[in-house]
Design a protein around this motif. Structure first.
Motif, PDB file in Angstrom:
ATOM      1  N   LEU A   1       0.843  -1.200   0.000  1.00  0.00           N
ATOM      2  CA  LEU A   1       0.000   0.000   0.000  1.00  0.00           C
ATOM      3  C   LEU A   1       0.871   1.240   0.000  1.00  0.00           C
ATOM      4  CD1 LEU A   1      -2.737   1.513   0.360  1.00  0.00           C
ATOM      5  CD2 LEU A   1      -2.472   1.163   2.824  1.00  0.00           C
ATOM      6  N   LEU A   2       0.585   2.138  -0.926  1.00  0.00           N
ATOM      7  CA  LEU A   2       1.211   3.453  -0.957  1.00  0.00           C
ATOM      8  C   LEU A   2       0.187   4.475  -0.497  1.00  0.00           C
ATOM      9  CD1 LEU A   2       3.008   3.433  -4.441  1.00  0.00           C
ATOM     10  CD2 LEU A   2       4.075   3.207  -2.186  1.00  0.00           C
ATOM     11  N   SER A   3       0.609   5.378   0.378  1.00  0.00           N
ATOM     12  CA  SER A   3      -0.252   6.450   0.870  1.00  0.00           C
ATOM     13  C   SER A   3       0.355   7.785   0.491  1.00  0.00           C
ATOM     14  CB  SER A   3      -0.387   6.378   2.393  1.00  0.00           C
ATOM     15  OG  SER A   3      -1.024   5.177   2.767  1.00  0.00           O
ATOM     16  N   GLU A   4      -0.517   8.738   0.231  1.00  0.00           N
ATOM     17  CA  GLU A   4      -0.048  10.073  -0.125  1.00  0.00           C
ATOM     18  C   GLU A   4       0.460  10.806   1.117  1.00  0.00           C
ATOM     19  OE1 GLU A   4      -1.670  12.535  -3.626  1.00  0.00           O
ATOM     20  OE2 GLU A   4      -2.641  13.354  -1.826  1.00  0.00           O
ATOM     21  N   LEU A   5       1.629  11.405   0.972  1.00  0.00           N
ATOM     22  CA  LEU A   5       2.279  12.163   2.033  1.00  0.00           C
ATOM     23  C   LEU A   5       2.572  13.566   1.510  1.00  0.00           C
ATOM     24  CD1 LEU A   5       5.027   9.505   2.917  1.00  0.00           C
ATOM     25  CD2 LEU A   5       2.692   9.635   3.803  1.00  0.00           C
TER      26      LEU A   5
ATOM     27  N   LYS B   1       3.423  16.561  -3.168  1.00  0.00           N
ATOM     28  CA  LYS B   1       2.794  15.300  -2.827  1.00  0.00           C
ATOM     29  C   LYS B   1       3.749  14.181  -3.199  1.00  0.00           C
ATOM     30  CE  LYS B   1      -0.989  16.925  -1.208  1.00  0.00           C
ATOM     31  NZ  LYS B   1      -1.175  16.938   0.219  1.00  0.00           N
ATOM     32  N   VAL B   2       4.036  13.326  -2.243  1.00  0.00           N
ATOM     33  CA  VAL B   2       4.888  12.161  -2.442  1.00  0.00           C
ATOM     34  C   VAL B   2       4.127  10.952  -1.896  1.00  0.00           C
ATOM     35  CG1 VAL B   2       7.055  13.458  -2.391  1.00  0.00           C
ATOM     36  CG2 VAL B   2       6.097  12.578  -0.257  1.00  0.00           C
ATOM     37  N   LEU B   3       4.740   9.787  -1.966  1.00  0.00           N
ATOM     38  CA  LEU B   3       4.084   8.575  -1.477  1.00  0.00           C
ATOM     39  C   LEU B   3       4.941   7.878  -0.432  1.00  0.00           C
ATOM     40  CD1 LEU B   3       2.863   7.240  -4.930  1.00  0.00           C
ATOM     41  CD2 LEU B   3       1.425   8.192  -3.117  1.00  0.00           C
ATOM     42  N   GLY B   4       4.272   7.129   0.439  1.00  0.00           N
ATOM     43  CA  GLY B   4       4.949   6.319   1.439  1.00  0.00           C
ATOM     44  C   GLY B   4       4.457   4.890   1.357  1.00  0.00           C
ATOM     45  N   LEU B   5       5.367   3.941   1.404  1.00  0.00           N
ATOM     46  CA  LEU B   5       5.020   2.516   1.375  1.00  0.00           C
ATOM     47  C   LEU B   5       4.846   2.022   2.798  1.00  0.00           C
ATOM     48  CD1 LEU B   5       4.710  -0.194  -0.160  1.00  0.00           C
ATOM     49  CD2 LEU B   5       7.165  -0.502   0.132  1.00  0.00           C
TER      50      LEU B   5
ATOM     51  N   VAL C   1       8.823  15.364   5.743  1.00  0.00           N
ATOM     52  CA  VAL C   1       7.707  14.587   5.204  1.00  0.00           C
ATOM     53  C   VAL C   1       6.659  14.408   6.299  1.00  0.00           C
ATOM     54  CG1 VAL C   1       6.993  12.388   4.202  1.00  0.00           C
ATOM     55  CG2 VAL C   1       9.196  13.394   3.562  1.00  0.00           C
ATOM     56  N   TYR C   2       5.434  14.769   5.967  1.00  0.00           N
ATOM     57  CA  TYR C   2       4.314  14.660   6.898  1.00  0.00           C
ATOM     58  C   TYR C   2       3.384  13.532   6.457  1.00  0.00           C
ATOM     59  CZ  TYR C   2       5.965  19.013   8.813  1.00  0.00           C
ATOM     60  OH  TYR C   2       6.743  19.963   9.409  1.00  0.00           O
ATOM     61  N   TYR C   3       3.000  12.718   7.448  1.00  0.00           N
ATOM     62  CA  TYR C   3       2.141  11.563   7.228  1.00  0.00           C
ATOM     63  C   TYR C   3       0.721  11.863   7.697  1.00  0.00           C
ATOM     64  CZ  TYR C   3       6.141   8.559   6.257  1.00  0.00           C
ATOM     65  OH  TYR C   3       7.231   7.974   5.674  1.00  0.00           O
TER      66      TYR C   3
END
Length: 175
Positions: free
Chosen positions: A64-68, A78-82, A166-168
């Protein structure tokens, strides 16, 4: 092995797979499956970034990748986090995790995201082209060991001049 987006019919099998995959992990707090369920409720959730690896009708792996948000002094990207990446325990060390990450990277690149961030085992993720985020002067807003916080640019120089934080989504830090 088929890689595809998740469907609601997969949810129970994925929950069981995540729980089994993280059961023996020393750094796990056993909340990964609950985190996934919370992430699905976020307005930023994108089903195309929740994928499974399936073979003979059985789910063998999940990612799952979530937008960060990457905030620099000059802009916000906008980046992604696994989180999480999980493979059935008896299927580990067969390349399923590597192939899931590659599948997700391709989708992320196609959608125009500049990078994917990971909190994980540096020995494993460096083999997949991930580098310490600190090399880019990027840190996470979450408290995590710097050596375990990695990033991969999805293209050339996508993180040039992007020093920042980076903010989650809040669900990553909820108990």
């Amino acid at each position: 092995m088929e890689f595809r987006s998740i469907t609601p019919q997969d949810y129970k099998a994925v929950r069981d797979l995540i729980q089994a995959a993280f059961l023996a992990e020393p750094h796990s707090d056993q909340t990964e499956a609950a985190l996934v369920e919370k992430l699905r409720q976020q307005s930023s959730y994108l089903v195309e970034f929740e994928v499974v690896a399936e073979e003979d009708g059985e789910i063998k792996g999940y990612g799952l990748l979530s937008e960060l948000s990457l905030k620099t002094p000059f802009e916000e990207k906008k980046v992604l986090g696994l989180a999480p990446l999980a493979v059935q325990p008896l299927q580990q060390n067969k390349g399923i995790g590597r192939d899931l990450v590659a599948f997700l990277e391709k989708r992320a690149m196609g959608a125009g995201y500049p990078a994917i961030f990971i909190l994980g085992d540096p020995a494993y993720y460096r083999q997949l082209g991930y580098r310490p985020a600190s090399e880019f002067e990027i840190t996470p807003a979450l408290e995590v060991p710097a050596e375990n916080y990695l990033v991969k640019e999805l293209g050339r120089a996508k993180l040039a001049d992007c020093a920042g934080k980076v903010y989650y989504p809040a669900v990553f830090s909820e108990d």
